[in-house]
Scaffold this motif. Structure first.
Motif, short mmCIF file in Angstrom:
data_model
loop_
_atom_site.label_atom_id
_atom_site.label_comp_id
_atom_site.label_asym_id
_atom_site.label_seq_id
_atom_site.Cartn_x
_atom_site.Cartn_y
_atom_site.Cartn_z
N ARG A 1 31.40 -24.95 -32.01
CA ARG A 1 30.47 -26.05 -32.26
C ARG A 1 29.07 -25.51 -32.54
NH1 ARG A 1 26.74 -29.56 -30.18
NH2 ARG A 1 27.14 -31.80 -30.51
N ALA A 2 28.66 -24.54 -31.75
CA ALA A 2 27.33 -23.97 -31.93
C ALA A 2 27.19 -23.28 -33.28
CB ALA A 2 27.04 -22.98 -30.80
N VAL A 3 28.23 -22.58 -33.71
CA VAL A 3 28.18 -21.90 -35.01
C VAL A 3 28.03 -22.91 -36.13
CG1 VAL A 3 29.54 -20.54 -36.65
CG2 VAL A 3 29.46 -19.86 -34.24
N LEU A 4 28.85 -23.96 -36.10
CA LEU A 4 28.79 -24.96 -37.16
C LEU A 4 27.46 -25.72 -37.15
CD1 LEU A 4 30.14 -26.46 -39.48
CD2 LEU A 4 31.25 -27.95 -37.80
N ALA A 5 26.99 -26.09 -35.96
CA ALA A 5 25.71 -26.81 -35.87
C ALA A 5 24.57 -25.95 -36.40
CB ALA A 5 25.45 -27.21 -34.42
N ALA A 6 24.60 -24.66 -36.11
CA ALA A 6 23.54 -23.77 -36.60
C ALA A 6 23.55 -23.68 -38.12
CB ALA A 6 23.70 -22.38 -35.98
N LEU A 7 24.74 -23.64 -38.72
CA LEU A 7 24.83 -23.58 -40.18
C LEU A 7 24.29 -24.87 -40.81
CD1 LEU A 7 28.36 -21.95 -40.58
CD2 LEU A 7 26.17 -20.94 -41.26
N ILE A 8 24.63 -26.00 -40.22
CA ILE A 8 24.15 -27.27 -40.76
C ILE A 8 22.63 -27.33 -40.70
CG2 ILE A 8 24.12 -29.76 -40.37
CD1 ILE A 8 27.01 -29.54 -39.43
N GLU A 9 22.05 -26.95 -39.56
CA GLU A 9 20.61 -27.01 -39.42
C GLU A 9 19.92 -25.99 -40.33
OE1 GLU A 9 19.57 -26.62 -35.35
OE2 GLU A 9 20.34 -28.59 -34.79
N ARG A 10 20.55 -24.83 -40.51
CA ARG A 10 19.93 -23.79 -41.34
C ARG A 10 19.90 -24.18 -42.81
NH1 ARG A 10 22.25 -17.56 -41.96
NH2 ARG A 10 20.76 -16.89 -43.56
N TYR A 11 20.99 -24.71 -43.31
CA TYR A 11 21.09 -24.96 -44.76
C TYR A 11 20.77 -26.40 -45.16
CZ TYR A 11 23.21 -20.37 -45.22
OH TYR A 11 23.44 -19.01 -45.19
N LEU A 12 20.88 -27.33 -44.23
CA LEU A 12 20.68 -28.73 -44.58
C LEU A 12 19.57 -29.39 -43.78
CD1 LEU A 12 24.43 -29.78 -44.91
CD2 LEU A 12 22.84 -29.17 -46.74
N GLY A 13 19.02 -28.69 -42.81
CA GLY A 13 17.92 -29.24 -42.04
C GLY A 13 18.39 -29.92 -40.76
N TYR B 1 35.66 -28.76 -35.76
CA TYR B 1 35.47 -27.32 -35.63
C TYR B 1 36.50 -26.67 -34.71
CZ TYR B 1 32.94 -29.35 -31.67
OH TYR B 1 32.60 -30.10 -30.57
N ALA B 2 37.24 -27.46 -33.94
CA ALA B 2 38.10 -26.88 -32.92
C ALA B 2 39.20 -25.99 -33.51
CB ALA B 2 38.73 -27.98 -32.07
N CYS B 3 39.73 -26.37 -34.65
CA CYS B 3 40.87 -25.63 -35.21
C CYS B 3 40.45 -24.53 -36.17
CB CYS B 3 41.84 -26.60 -35.90
SG CYS B 3 41.13 -27.45 -37.34
N VAL B 4 39.15 -24.24 -36.27
CA VAL B 4 38.67 -23.24 -37.23
C VAL B 4 38.19 -21.99 -36.49
CG1 VAL B 4 37.23 -22.87 -39.26
CG2 VAL B 4 37.82 -25.21 -38.55
N PRO B 5 38.81 -20.83 -36.71
CA PRO B 5 38.31 -19.60 -36.08
C PRO B 5 36.85 -19.36 -36.47
CG PRO B 5 40.48 -19.24 -37.05
CD PRO B 5 40.02 -20.60 -37.50
N GLU B 6 36.11 -18.76 -35.56
CA GLU B 6 34.67 -18.58 -35.80
C GLU B 6 34.38 -17.83 -37.08
OE1 GLU B 6 32.49 -17.24 -32.24
OE2 GLU B 6 34.22 -17.95 -31.08
N ASP C 1 35.95 -17.96 -39.77
CA ASP C 1 36.26 -18.76 -40.95
C ASP C 1 35.30 -19.93 -41.15
OD1 ASP C 1 38.42 -17.12 -41.38
OD2 ASP C 1 39.87 -18.47 -40.43
N ILE C 2 34.47 -20.22 -40.15
CA ILE C 2 33.57 -21.37 -40.25
C ILE C 2 32.56 -21.18 -41.38
CG2 ILE C 2 31.77 -22.68 -39.06
CD1 ILE C 2 33.28 -22.27 -36.47
N GLY C 3 31.95 -20.01 -41.45
CA GLY C 3 30.95 -19.75 -42.48
C GLY C 3 31.50 -19.88 -43.89
N PRO C 4 32.58 -19.16 -44.24
CA PRO C 4 33.14 -19.31 -45.60
C PRO C 4 33.55 -20.74 -45.94
CG PRO C 4 34.02 -17.35 -44.53
CD PRO C 4 33.24 -18.08 -43.50
N ALA C 5 34.15 -21.45 -44.96
CA ALA C 5 34.54 -22.83 -45.22
C ALA C 5 33.32 -23.71 -45.44
CB ALA C 5 35.38 -23.37 -44.06
#
Length: 511
Positions: A408-420, A479-484, A486-490
């Motif tokens: 969850r933290a990885v995905l949230a960080a990507l959203i905030e970094r690239y989309l605000g 995000y639960a079923c996505v290995p860490e 693989d989150i970035g490329p997806a």
């Protein structure tokens, strides 16, 4: 012993037998077998009975059967293998000629009764996805981390000498051992007031809701549903002819109208028979119902004779702060029916959920459940019961919490970094198995979802969770079923889809 082929031919021949063809017996049998091959009733590679056996089954001479077989062999409908038997050929001769096989009857297609208006409406609003795995499929746990070996060991041992009653129909609301295990877990983990007699095992949330509505509701009753809310609840209510009233959700959960002298102030419709809520983690936006709102909801239900149906679908996965206790456990004899599932903690394909019922309703629900659904799967229930009793269930949840929190933290960080920072839904609590990515009001989240799925990214459009006009556009990202790793490329692929739809540069403006 009769063969399947023999039974098929006897059914086609009917009481009059081969005489109905008005032709010699050998020719009639040939046409009967040929017709079954052409229409697929005898699929390719099907082994036909030996000539002598089929003759005995049909009451014919062996010569009659032999003629039919030889003619079909000569025309390529059958093939023979020495020592193995006679088989339907892989390709019927008409296929080589590109001709349409002759129909068994000369009659044209018959008009079939159509779907009912209720069935048509259900299909028009269907939201179930044909794909249920992959980044970023919401609501799906990491099935690769499930303790398959331990679960299989329990199952294999139980299958060595299963009691006969575990292999028959179930009755009484589920296997007693599982009902006791569920009650013990809920008392500790969710502060639910219950014992095993109040627990009823179902085949998932949908069946649980269906049973509640059938036994406690009548045609024309009203149900309040959160706006937005889980589309599956709406489908069950719709086919049961229960009217739905969308109730807006804010930061404290489902909003309530003011009550005045036992009537609903400012509203013309009757008090609801049902109030469906997800108080511990509102689905899909994520708000936690406040204590004040919970007390008001319980009081409202008591005053108006309403049933609160509490869906506690992923309450085990809270990653910070104290656990949120159940609404059902707040007061003794609360007008609450509590439902839960193993889909998020074990795996969705298990198709196992549960109801916690007021004591005075438990017996009636058990009888109705057996009457309507002919319950079973007791061997599976026994496996899950031992899995829980041995401590494996609690241990599995403990292992998955930090794993899901990291993802969850990885995905949230990507959203905030690239989309605000404004792209993350403000109501979302630090819990659950998905995040909500907000989109501009003019975004077509359904089209974005389709574009993402075409590239292998499974998201769900937030607008489909609204019963009325969508108040917010967005995407549900599981995000639960996505290995860490693989989150970035997806997420990069998803960003590309947002760019193609013209919204990636505008998401950061939200909020």
């Amino acid at each position: 012993m009769k063969s399947i082929c023999g039974d098929l031919l006897l059914q086609r021949l009917g009481p009059e037998g081969l005489g109905a063809f008005g032709k010699p017996l050998n020719r009639g049998l040939y046409e009967c077998i040929r017709g079954a091959i052409l229409d697929g009733s005898l699929p390719r590679a099907t082994r036909l009975p030996p000539q002598r056996d089929l003759a005995a089954e049909l009451g014919l001479s062996r010569n009659t059967v032999m003629y039919a077989y030889e003619q079909l062999l000569a025309e390529g409908y059958l093939r023979a293998r020495t020592g193995s038997g006679t088989f339907v050929a892989d390709t019927a001769p008409e296929s080589y000629l590109n001709a349409t096989a002759a129909a068994i009857t000369d009659a044209g297609p018959r008009a079939m009764p159509g779907l009912s208006p209720r069935g048509q409406q259900l299909l028009a609003n269907a939201s179930a996805s044909p794909t249920q795995w992959g980044a970023f499929m919401p609501g799906v746990p990491d099935l690769r981390r499930f303790p398959h070996r331990r679960y299989a060991q329990i199952s294999a041992r139980l299958w060595r000498q299963p009691p006969p009653e575990w292999l028959s129909y179930g009755h009484g609301g589920g296997l007693p051992a599982l009902r006791e295990a569920v009650a013990a877990h809920l008392r500790v983990a969710r502060s639910v007031r219950c014992d095993a007699e109040q627990v009823l095992i179902t085949e998932g949330i949908h069946q649980a809701i269906d049973l509640v509505v059938r036994l406690l509701g009548s045609t024309g009753d009203q149900a309040w549903v959160e706006e937005p809310s889980y589309w599956g609840i709406r489908g069950v209510l719709q086919v049961s002819d229960i009217g739905m009233v969308p109730m807006p959700v804010d930061d404290e959960g489902l909003t309530l109208p003011e009550a005045d002298a036992g009537r609903l102030s400012g509203r013309t419709e009757p008090a609801p028979r049902f109030i469906f809520v997800t108080p511990s983690h509102q689905y899909p936006l994520g708000a936690v119902m406040s204590l004040k709102r919970r007390r008001a909801l319980l009081e409202f239900a008591r005053q108006h004779g309403s049933w609160i149906v509490e869906d506690d679908y992923d309450s085990e996965f809270r990653f910070s702060g104290q656990p949120i206790p159940s609404l059902q456990g707040m007061e003794a004899d609360a007008p609450v029916i509590y439902i839960g599932t193993f889909s998020k903690t074990l795996y969705p394909g298990l198709r196992m959920g549960y109801l916690v019922l007021p004591r005075e309703l438990a017996g009636a629900f058990q009888t109705a459940h057996a009457e309507l659904y002919r319950a079973g799967h007791l061997m599976t229930q026994a496996t899950v019961a031992e899995f829980m009793q041995a401590g494996d269930y609690a241990a599995h949840i403990r292992r998955m919490r930090p794993l899901y929190a990291r993802r969850r933290a990885v995905l949230a960080a990507l959203i905030e970094r690239y989309l605000g920072p404004g792209a993350l839904n403000a109501q979302g609590s630090n819990a659950g198995l998905h995040l909500v990515l907000r989109l501009p009001d003019d975004a077509d989240d359904v089209a974005i979802t389709a574009a993402a799925r075409a590239k292998g990214i499974m998201v769900r459009p937030l607008s489909r969770y609204y019963l009325g006009t969508p108040a917010q556009r967005g995407l549900l990202l599981g995000y639960a079923c996505v290995p860490e790793e693989d989150i970035g490329p997806a997420f990069d692929v998803l960003l590309g889809c947002l760019g193609e739809c013209g919204h990636a540069a505008h998401v950061a403006r939200i909020g």
